[in-house]
Scaffold this active site. Sequence first.
Site, short mmCIF file in Angstrom:
data_model
loop_
_atom_site.label_atom_id
_atom_site.label_comp_id
_atom_site.label_asym_id
_atom_site.label_seq_id
_atom_site.Cartn_x
_atom_site.Cartn_y
_atom_site.Cartn_z
CG LEU A 84 -1.97 -1.18 1.50
CD1 LEU A 84 -2.64 -0.80 2.81
CD2 LEU A 84 -3.22 -0.61 0.20
CE LYS A 117 -0.37 -0.66 6.34
NZ LYS A 117 0.63 -1.42 6.96
CD GLU A 175 -1.01 -7.74 7.79
OE1 GLU A 175 -1.53 -7.87 6.70
OE2 GLU A 175 -0.14 -7.22 8.16
CB CYS A 411 31.32 -12.95 29.74
SG CYS A 411 30.16 -13.22 30.75
CB CYS A 414 31.84 -15.77 33.92
SG CYS A 414 32.17 -16.13 32.16
CB CYS A 429 29.60 -15.27 27.94
SG CYS A 429 30.50 -16.36 28.84
CB CYS A 434 28.80 -17.80 32.12
SG CYS A 434 28.55 -15.84 32.26
S1 IVH Z 1 -5.26 -3.94 1.81
C1 IVH Z 1 -4.64 -4.43 -2.37
N1 IVH Z 1 -6.05 -3.88 4.34
O1 IVH Z 1 -0.58 -3.91 5.05
C2 IVH Z 1 -4.67 -4.00 -1.07
N2 IVH Z 1 -3.87 -4.34 3.96
O2 IVH Z 1 1.30 -2.04 3.99
C3 IVH Z 1 -3.77 -4.99 -0.05
N3 IVH Z 1 -2.19 -4.65 5.88
O3 IVH Z 1 0.27 -5.96 2.58
C4 IVH Z 1 -3.68 -4.35 1.36
N4 IVH Z 1 -4.02 -4.18 7.46
O4 IVH Z 1 -0.44 -6.90 4.51
C5 IVH Z 1 -5.02 -4.21 3.69
N5 IVH Z 1 -7.05 -3.66 6.62
C6 IVH Z 1 -5.98 -3.88 5.72
C7 IVH Z 1 -4.70 -4.12 6.21
C8 IVH Z 1 -3.50 -4.48 5.30
C9 IVH Z 1 -2.81 -4.53 7.16
C10 IVH Z 1 -1.12 -5.00 5.57
C11 IVH Z 1 -1.19 -5.83 4.31
C12 IVH Z 1 -0.63 -5.04 3.19
C13 IVH Z 1 0.45 -3.95 4.18
C14 IVH Z 1 0.64 -2.99 3.26
#
Ligand code: IVH
Length: 672
Positions: A84, A117, A175, A411, A414, A429, A434
């Site tokens: 993204l 996200k 994810e 270390c 010891c 170490c 130790c």
């Molecule tokens: S959409 C084509 N939605 O962020 C659209 N991604 O920085 C693809 N990610 O590769 C991603 N939460 O692994 C989407 N709600 C969400 C997300 C999300 C985490 C991750 C995902 C992506 C990465 C990009």
Amino acid sequence: MIPALIRDEVAALHEQIGRANRAYYEFDAPELSDAEYDLLFRRLQALEAKYPELQAADSPTRRVGGVPATHLPKHVHLRPMLSLANAFSDEDLVAWEQRNAKLAPAARTAGYTLEVKIDGTAVCLTYARGALVTGATRGNGAVGENVTANLRTIDDIPLELRGTGWPALMEVRGEVYFAIEAFRKLNLRRVREGEPPFANPRNAAAGALRQLDPAATRSRRLRCFAFQVVPIDGTLAATTHHEVLATLGQWGFQVEPHHARCPDMGAAIQRIAELEAELPSLPFGADGVVVKVDPRNLQEALGNIGDREPRWAIARKFAPDVAVTRLLDIGVNVGRTGALAPYAVLEPVELGGVTITSATLHNEEVVAQKDVRVGDWVEVIRAGEVIPKVVGPLRERRDGSEAPWIPPDRCPACGTPAVRYPDEVMRYCPNPLCPGRTLEGIVHFASRDAMDIRGLGEERLRQLLEAGLIHSMADLYQLTVDQLVKLDRFASQSASQLVAAIAASRSRPLSVLLYGLGIRHVGKTVAQALARHFGSLDRLRHADADAIAAINGVGPTIAAAVRAWFDEPRSAMLIDTLISHGLTTVEPGERAEPGALSGKTFVLTGTLPTLSRSDAAVRIERAGGSVSSSVSRRTSTVVAGEAAGTKLDKARQLGVEIIDEAELLRRLGPPA
Ligand code: IVH
């Protein structure tokens, strides 16, 4: 003419970003914070925009970082997995909307779906007729790693879909992440066991997914949120993204509950501000808000920028929590495996609502690379991460009194000279006795997955060490009931129970003993591979590094660590003492004597008619042979099956013996 200075800068940026990508994707150990990475990346993008001639075909701006790790089978995604673009301000969001309006004017008023996200690692799940067939990591976007067996252990991922309406063949993307609590516990355990903590839940999740043993993945209790459907064969009834999310929920996926549909960018910006305040209290790491154009037909119309990112979605990122404070000292922790890990001792400062007094410095290379000196003013951040870290020094505030840090050559616990192993960023170490690692080391030795000595937890062990009754794990086997009852909190029953539990641990198998010894890189899986292959401690301790490295799943780094451990005279002493106390030194069910294939190195290629590759490998190893992944002059025999490829060609070139499965089975003899 492009100034030489600019050319040099672009080359340096390639190098830095490439290195950061490798650290992040291949080693799950980032060297830069997200903010630092973004800065470099945007600088390179800006230079390439200004001087298009400088944009190389292999520029990191043209592809998603990361190359698939080599130890897992590869998986080619049916459609590329994209990343993204980022928006760091509301203005960035408005500019994104304006760019989109030129391509699809309707997008401005068609509504946006906002999602949290999630700070985890992307996965792609292929479903055929509603059943999970393959699960993979993103890898480089085109090719990832096949981690199906591991993903199947995650309860949030349905193996069979509920309801109806799924395309006959589709990819569901989402994810995989760690709940904050689970992550905190994992890191506490790692630190206790002398392993470096994961820098953030995302790297921990990626690491957990790439385990060779699915049971290891299961034990990490990973979670998964789904957020995208890619129909391959068949169609999807949902016409908007928020309907897609509802559909995913009906099929049995977990969908992050904070998603919201907003009619326009004004409403979206308002809701994003509210979400920003909520992110830190979510039970998982969240590193922004994703804004997605809601109607699927407009997503289609907007399309993607190359195979890198979609135009229809963007990640709104927020500035991390930053604090500036004084670096009072650099301390060194001795871990269970002897790893000497530097950490920053800080003048107390408030960061994201809590007062912090220390931060990780990872390893000495990071200290050198960032040029952090004792006495510096340093910037410390915590961005969706539990462990604060030092970003770097404020050089302009130096007055000359700052002292560069010299990593300890002994270390700190010891005094044994510290050692550096090739290709490793930590110093160690090497003394297995130790005192800096004794307590943690014996706690590990006695733990459930190791010698499983019930009733011998950290507190008891501390008591025994302080009373001078033990100095190493070997001393446990000499403890008597008489000695124990003289201590506080030991009744005669608990004393006899403990002595009995210690005695019972003598018969634990070799694999468990090897794991319990706390040899660098020797986790449960490697310990089992070593025990199965060699069958006895005696054979293992005299094996050379090449023989160890040839074992499936081991390799040269682990082999070197094992060899170095046995070469250390104090390890030999420890082993001899353990043997004299009557501990089992063989693996039951494995031959202690050289087997039929002893000393031979095999390479398996192609599909065998009846045996799976791992079954074949196990049987060869049980018979005393070893299995390697590539053909060389040292290979004794190649076992070739259906559709064998380049390995077979190489074997022919080198004149290595080639046999089929039937011949292999004949040489193996009847199964044990
Ligand atoms: S959409 C084509 N939605 O962020 C659209 N991604 O920085 C693809 N990610 O590769 C991603 N939460 O692994 C989407 N709600 C969400 C997300 C999300 C985490 C991750 C995902 C992506 C990465 C990009």
